[in-house]
Design an enzyme around this catalytic site. Structure first.
Site, short mmCIF file in Angstrom:
data_model
loop_
_atom_site.label_atom_id
_atom_site.label_comp_id
_atom_site.label_asym_id
_atom_site.label_seq_id
_atom_site.Cartn_x
_atom_site.Cartn_y
_atom_site.Cartn_z
CG ASP A 32 39.84 33.51 52.12
OD1 ASP A 32 41.02 34.39 51.71
OD2 ASP A 32 39.68 32.53 51.47
CG ASN A 87 50.10 36.22 48.56
OD1 ASN A 87 51.12 36.15 49.43
ND2 ASN A 87 49.06 35.70 48.88
N GLY A 93 52.17 34.51 44.52
CA GLY A 93 51.03 33.74 44.86
C GLY A 93 49.56 34.32 44.96
CD GLN A 94 47.71 40.17 43.13
OE1 GLN A 94 48.98 40.44 42.80
NE2 GLN A 94 46.84 40.91 43.31
CG HIS A 100 43.66 40.18 48.30
ND1 HIS A 100 44.02 40.23 47.00
CD2 HIS A 100 43.97 38.96 48.76
CE1 HIS A 100 44.31 39.21 46.41
NE2 HIS A 100 44.70 38.41 47.80
CG HIS A 102 45.45 36.85 52.75
ND1 HIS A 102 44.64 35.89 52.50
CD2 HIS A 102 46.09 37.12 51.58
CE1 HIS A 102 44.80 35.63 51.04
NE2 HIS A 102 45.65 36.40 50.46
P1 5GP Z 1 45.44 35.48 46.89
O1 5GP Z 1 45.77 34.01 46.59
O2 5GP Z 1 45.16 36.24 45.90
O3 5GP Z 1 46.67 36.10 47.72
O4 5GP Z 1 44.14 35.41 47.78
C1 5GP Z 1 42.90 35.27 47.28
C2 5GP Z 1 41.92 34.90 48.32
O5 5GP Z 1 40.64 35.18 47.97
C3 5GP Z 1 42.15 33.33 48.38
O6 5GP Z 1 42.53 33.15 50.03
C4 5GP Z 1 40.59 32.76 48.17
O7 5GP Z 1 40.12 31.82 49.15
C5 5GP Z 1 40.02 34.09 48.34
N1 5GP Z 1 38.63 34.16 47.53
C6 5GP Z 1 38.72 33.76 46.23
N2 5GP Z 1 37.41 33.99 45.86
C7 5GP Z 1 36.70 34.44 46.72
C8 5GP Z 1 35.41 34.82 46.82
O8 5GP Z 1 34.45 34.75 46.02
N3 5GP Z 1 34.95 35.23 48.09
C9 5GP Z 1 35.60 35.36 49.05
N4 5GP Z 1 35.04 35.58 50.43
N5 5GP Z 1 36.95 34.96 49.14
C10 5GP Z 1 37.67 34.50 47.78
#
Ligand code: 5GP
Ligand code: ZN
Length: 114
Positions: A32, A87, A93-94, A100, A102
């Protein structure tokens, strides 16, 4: 299926750099960008799927979750424990609309999550 406007599809395609930890035909694991724990990996299907809510392929989901467990082990998290979370949608919180999981570890996790 790949969505050119989706950042995670672009990571799968190698168009956006990422620190890739493991790759199979159906799943990709990478670090991440903004880690929330000493180990914070994202594990995704290589095919575009919006979220767990719209995932339809149980074999693909199994492959993604298996890779999550595998990379947790290779990160040295298996003995101490870790958390896998996904999420879904606005209230979940997505922020990236490509499924994905985590994988978080290397510190004590708390419950309930925020
Ligand atoms: P969400 O909030 O959708 O559950 O998680 C999205 C995750 O993607 C976040 O933890 C954010 O830091 C990560 N993220 C967003 N853009 C990028 C990217 O361009 N590269 C990587 N490696 N992680 C990303
Ligand atoms: Zn995508």
């Amino acid at each position: 299926m790949s969505d050119p406007s989706c950042i995670f599809c672009r990571i799968v395609a190698g168009e956006i750099p990422a620190t890739v930890i493991a790759r199979t035909e159906q799943a990709l694991a990478f670090r991440d960008l903004h880690p929330q724990a000493p180990s914070h990996l994202l594990v995704i299907p290589t095919r575009h799927v919006d979220s767990l809510a719209t995932a339809e392929d149980a074999v693909e989901l199994g492959a993604v979750l298996s890779l999550a467990a595998e990379v947790a082990k290779s990160e040295g998290l298996a003995d101490g424990g870790y958390r896998v979370v996904t999420n879904i949608g606005a209230d979940g919180g997505q922020t990236v609309q490509h499924l994905h999981f985590h994988v978080l570890g290397g510190r004590q996790m708390h419950w309930p999550p925020g």
